[in-house]
Scaffold this motif. Structure first.
Motif, PDB file in Angstrom:
ATOM      1  N   PRO A  59     -25.109 -20.375 -30.048  1.00  0.00           N
ATOM      2  CA  PRO A  59     -26.381 -20.940 -29.857  1.00  0.00           C
ATOM      3  C   PRO A  59     -27.216 -20.426 -28.723  1.00  0.00           C
ATOM      4  O   PRO A  59     -28.405 -20.835 -28.680  1.00  0.00           O
TER       5      PRO A  59
ATOM      6  N   PHE B  27     -26.465 -27.062 -34.420  1.00  0.00           N
ATOM      7  CA  PHE B  27     -26.818 -28.684 -34.197  1.00  0.00           C
ATOM      8  C   PHE B  27     -27.345 -29.178 -35.498  1.00  0.00           C
ATOM      9  O   PHE B  27     -26.781 -30.109 -36.054  1.00  0.00           O
TER      10      PHE B  27
ATOM     11  N   ARG C 190     -26.742 -31.083 -29.133  1.00  0.00           N
ATOM     12  CA  ARG C 190     -27.152 -29.749 -28.392  1.00  0.00           C
ATOM     13  C   ARG C 190     -26.883 -29.895 -26.815  1.00  0.00           C
ATOM     14  O   ARG C 190     -26.500 -29.362 -26.076  1.00  0.00           O
TER      15      ARG C 190
ATOM     16  N   LYS D 184     -31.006 -24.901 -31.387  1.00  0.00           N
ATOM     17  CA  LYS D 184     -31.018 -26.271 -32.262  1.00  0.00           C
ATOM     18  C   LYS D 184     -30.288 -25.656 -33.390  1.00  0.00           C
ATOM     19  O   LYS D 184     -29.993 -26.498 -33.972  1.00  0.00           O
TER      20      LYS D 184
ATOM     21  N   THR E 244     -19.342 -23.701 -31.608  1.00  0.00           N
ATOM     22  CA  THR E 244     -20.092 -23.000 -30.772  1.00  0.00           C
ATOM     23  C   THR E 244     -19.526 -22.300 -29.777  1.00  0.00           C
ATOM     24  O   THR E 244     -18.342 -22.675 -29.139  1.00  0.00           O
TER      25      THR E 244
END
Length: 606
Positions: free
Chosen positions: A495, A514, A571, A511, A413
């Motif tokens: 994200p 994740f 997350r 989300k 991420t």
């Protein structure tokens, strides 16, 4: 132009050395000259020029008597040159008009490709030919960083907040190896004269102008070639090649001046030694108090310039910044105030819907492999060009060991703030010792379907996984992501969702990334990129950002928890990891301008 012995030794291997002084300073110039002559390589030829305005014949005669077989000496009167700009020049304290003389050297001496300029308050204990022999290429000058600025907080703040030059890169102009060819070719004297109409610098005067004119076009030489006798020396004393007694503390004014023995060693060898000693004996306490006041004035001037609403940097920023970028920043502020963190700050142009039949997410054909290989080659060329032009600057990679901990694949991420941030991540990914590993990028639908030409090639063939507004295509997308993770490869996901240009804070996370990690029992590797202003202005009038890429500790799913719970917890941990990097790097608590409590959960997936 007054020439008494011009080129009397011919031009073979001639090293031109320039000083600038007035009648009162000649005696100290002689000391510096003597130190050069005593320590120079005598297999070379040298020509010393002293630029002046009205030094007497008697004084000139004493200096000219120092010439020998290897050293020619000439006085050059620059009165006519100075008359044309003298009324435009700010002069302060112990500075005089002579400080500007160096700017005339390239145009007045077209026979030289490069030349040395040396202040008179210097002692050269090294071989000056070694200093001259630095290769400059097309750079404007060889210089050394200014230690006074580097060691004085107020002056450091001044050069950064008024000139827009980082304190570690601001150079002292008292010793310059000038690339005369480049000065002439790029009309730098004309640029200086033009800048006089834009802004008058009153702190370091022509040195400030030179730092702006030569910005990013200088060779930083070994600090031994300008060891300023102020605070901590830039190198061990025994390694120094040139001592610079800059600022007000001079060995001929203060008996306790540090390292004064180097000055007096050569002063004794000059015809004006007795006059120099007499000057030291007659220097009054009132004059010393004035020196102290001069230093205080310098600091006061710097503070005043920093606080000016219309100082040079503010003036340039206001004049040069793109209206569209300023509007974009204002819109980002609005989005933050309203807590609309996942929205795109920039309006995306309409693009075709990506249909299932239009995409093969993980192609295996020879044609596809060839296209991917070509696309990566083109992308590498493009990234190298960005780096060379300083449009992409990566200062540091931190936590590479965390990347190497997840050798069996992960969801990476990263915060999303620039169209080029994926290039920074790719370069960072390559720092890890991960053999035969690939990183696939999740991209917007429009990036895949809407970009023609060069950028379209990169978007369609550089291991990209485009999202889609079509349900059936998304099924293929999800299967492709699962397959990549099953093969122990890496997937890069943003994200935060929307891109906010140069936004430094971490935003609340969606989300989707994740969920993929949880369902495939793979770790999440949080990467957060921090930024700081470089000293390079882009075409929009904003400073190009220098990136530091931070790899945080991997976050693993708990095998004893359900997928949904793992997804939410991973997350939240990712957000906290980014927040910690932000607060540690920028030294401030993470807050948002919206009235709501910091939101870290939103309903929309991916």
């Amino acid at each position: 132009m007054e020439m008494k012995s011009l080129s009397q030794y011919g031009k073979k291997a001639e090293i031109p050395i320039f000083f600038a002084c007035d009648e009162g300073f000649v005696k100290y110039t002689m000391v510096s000259m003597k130190s050069i002559m005593e320590n120079a390589d005598r297999s070379r030829k040298y020509h010393i020029y002293i630029l002046h305005m009205g030094i007497t014949e008697a004084t000139q005669a004493k200096v000219l008597a120092m010439a020998d077989e290897e050293f020619a000496i000439d006085f050059v009167d620059v009165t006519d040159k100075m008359r044309s700009i003298a009324d435009k020049l700010p002069i302060r304290d112990y500075y005089s008009n002579t400080t500007y003389f160096r700017l005339f050297i390239p145009d007045m001496f077209p026979q030289y490709r490069k030349a040395l300029y040396i202040d008179s308050d210097t002692i050269v204990v090294g071989n000056v030919a070694e200093l001259y022999d630095h290769k400059l290429g097309k750079l404007y000058a060889g210089v050394c960083p200014d230690r006074v600025v580097a060691q004085t907080d107020i002056l450091g703040d001044y050069v950064e907040k008024v000139l827009g030059v980082k304190r570690a890169r601001y150079f002292n102009a008292g010793v310059m190896l000038m690339n005369c060819s480049q000065f002439r070719e790029n009309h730098l004297l004309d640029e200086f004269l033009e800048m006089l109409h834009i802004y008058l610098f009153v702190v370091a005067q022509d040195q400030d102008y030179l730092n702006l004119i030569c910005k990013n076009q200088v060779l930083y030489m070994e600090p031994k070639w300008n060891a300023q006798v102020f605070g901590e020396l830039a190198c061990p004393e025994e390694e120094v090649g040139l001592f610079h007694f800059n600022m007000a503390a001079k060995p001929w004014h203060y008996e306790d001046c540090r390292l004064a023995e180097y000055f007096w060693k050569y002063a004794k060898m000059t015809a004006d030694y007795d006059a120099i000693k007499e000057g030291l004996a007659n220097y009054t306490d009132e004059q010393r108090r004035n020196d102290s006041v001069s230093g205080e004035k310098l600091i006061q001037l710097a503070v005043s310039e920093i606080n000016r609403e219309d100082n040079y940097l503010r003036k340039m920023e206001k004049a040069g910044k793109s209206e569209s970028k300023l509007a974009l920043l204002a819109h980002i502020e609005e989005l933050e105030r309203e807590g609309r963190f996942s929205e795109d700050a920039e309006e995306n142009p309409p693009a075709p819907v990506l249909m299932p039949e239009d995409i093969n997410y993980l192609p295996r054909s020879l044609k596809s492999k060839t296209q991917t290989k070509y696309a990566f080659k083109v992308a590498r060329w493009f990234v190298n060009m960005l780096i060379k032009k300083k449009q992409l600057i990566i200062k540091e990679y931190k936590g590479i060991e965390n990347l190497e901990k997840v050798a069996d694949g992960a969801v990476i991420t990263c915060n999303h703030f620039n169209a080029f941030d994926s290039f920074a991540i790719q370069l960072a990914f390559e720092q890890g010792k991960l053999k035969k590993k690939k990183m696939y990028r999740v991209i917007r639908e429009g990036n895949y379907t809407g970009f023609p030409g060069f950028y379209g090639v990169l978007m369609r063939h550089c291991n990209t996984l485009p999202l889609s507004s079509n349900f059936k295509t998304m099924e293929k997308f999800i299967a492709a992501v699962d397959r990549v993770l099953e093969k122990n490869q890496f997937v890069l996901v943003y994200p935060e969702q929307g891109m906010w240009w140069n936004y430094r804070k971490p935003r609340p996370l969606q989300k989707g990334a994740f969920t993929f990690a949880a369902r495939n029992n793979k770790p999440v590797l949080p990467v957060f990129i921090t930024m700081e202003d470089s000293d390079v202005l882009d075409d929009d009038g904003f400073y190009v950002q220098e990136y530091t890429v931070h790899f945080c500790e991997p976050i693993y799913p708990d095998p004893n928890k359900k997928r949904a719970q793992n997804s939410c917890e991973m997350r939240d941990k990712n957000y906290e990891a980014w927040k910690a990097v932000y607060e540690q790097t920028y030294g401030e608590k993470l807050t948002y301008s919206c009235d709501e409590k910091q939101p870290i959960k939103e309903k929309k997936a991916l």
